[in-house]
Design a protein around this motif. Structure first.
Motif, PDB file in Angstrom:
ATOM      1  N   GLN A  77       1.716 -17.502  -5.255  1.00  0.00           N
ATOM      2  CA  GLN A  77       1.973 -17.859  -6.644  1.00  0.00           C
ATOM      3  C   GLN A  77       0.673 -18.076  -7.416  1.00  0.00           C
ATOM      4  O   GLN A  77       0.536 -17.633  -8.562  1.00  0.00           O
ATOM      5  N   THR A 125       0.693 -15.669 -17.083  1.00  0.00           N
ATOM      6  CA  THR A 125       1.458 -16.639 -16.291  1.00  0.00           C
ATOM      7  C   THR A 125       1.552 -17.959 -17.048  1.00  0.00           C
ATOM      8  O   THR A 125       0.529 -18.520 -17.460  1.00  0.00           O
ATOM      9  N   GLN A 127       4.180 -23.035 -14.927  1.00  0.00           N
ATOM     10  CA  GLN A 127       4.433 -22.450 -13.609  1.00  0.00           C
ATOM     11  C   GLN A 127       3.275 -22.728 -12.667  1.00  0.00           C
ATOM     12  O   GLN A 127       3.470 -23.034 -11.483  1.00  0.00           O
ATOM     13  N   GLN A 174       3.434 -26.369 -11.572  1.00  0.00           N
ATOM     14  CA  GLN A 174       4.440 -26.570 -10.541  1.00  0.00           C
ATOM     15  C   GLN A 174       3.931 -26.097  -9.186  1.00  0.00           C
ATOM     16  O   GLN A 174       4.148 -26.751  -8.151  1.00  0.00           O
TER      17      GLN A 174
END
Length: 236
Positions: free
Chosen positions: A67, A77, A81, A84
């Motif tokens: 990720q 992105t 996100q 997290q």
């Protein structure tokens, strides 16, 4: 991996039953309430649990690493996100460290329970302690580049404050993702090493219990032989 865990765990359970000796009436599973057998069975459960936790944590870190690498290569992105992913990484790091300490404690407990174990197990306890120290140093090394410390991310509120500050600029967001990626790379390596140490620990415990069981069986056989000789003489 799971088949290996079950196989080794079963081996220890069978040794426990053998060490306990003949079944006694009124006891659970014929173990006679043996403290030693209880300790062995507790050891089996802990080893099985930690082996699964090591593998799960390693996979969790790998997912976070993917990720974060995507965040580094894709400027679109969302920052939320990335945040997290960094929080998930923090949780995985803390879980990995906790497992390392748990395995260290398990090794120390086993050494305390079986005095002869330390003479044949090498320096596994030192290896676990070294792993814990190296893991912390590796994480600190990655954090230093961003001007942060391990203590700051150990606190959830402290980490959120740092991420909030870094999120104010594109450069800060990129730096946060880079630091997280560096930590994830280190943790993948560290979790792989921890898995190897845990497997070595399982093997060492099994080997010791097998030898200890053989020695006790030989002692029982010798005692039974002496008893039978004396019984024969008395009845003659």
């Amino acid at each position: 991996m799971k088949k290996l865990i079950r196989k080794n765990s079963l081996a220890i359970v069978l040794m426990a039953a053998a060490i306990a000796g003949p079944a006694q009436a009124g006891t659970v599973a014929g173990f006679g309430g043996s403290t030693e057998v209880t300790q062995i069975l507790n050891n089996v459960e802990l080893i099985t649990q930690t082996a699964q936790q090591v593998s799960q944590t390693e996979q969790q870190v790998k997912m976070v690493q993917i990720q974060l690498q995507q965040a580094l290569t894709n400027p679109n992105t969302p920052w939320s996100q990335t945040v997290q992913s960094l929080q998930n990484l923090r949780n995985a790091v803390q879980k990995g460290q906790a497992i390392g300490y748990q395995l260290s404690g398990l090794e120390q407990q086993f050494k305390n329970t079986y005095r002869g174990y330390g003479q044949s197990s090498g320096n596994l306890l030192n290896d676990f302690i070294r792993w814990n120290n190296t893991t912390r140093d590796s994480i600190q090394g990655a954090l230093t580049a961003a001007g942060m410390t391990v203590d700051q991310i150990n606190s959830e509120s402290g980490m959120i404050d740092n991420l909030r500050a870094m999120g104010q600029s594109a450069q800060g967001q990129m730096q946060a993702a880079q630091v997280g990626n560096a930590i994830s790379i280190e943790m993948v390596q560290q979790m792989r090493q921890l898995r190897q140490l845990q497997a070595a620990q399982m093997q060492a415990h099994n080997a010791y219990l097998a030898g200890d069981n053989e020695q006790k069986a030989a002692t029982r056989a010798a005692n039974d032989s002496i008893f039978n000789v004396r019984k024969t003489k008395i009845t003659q």
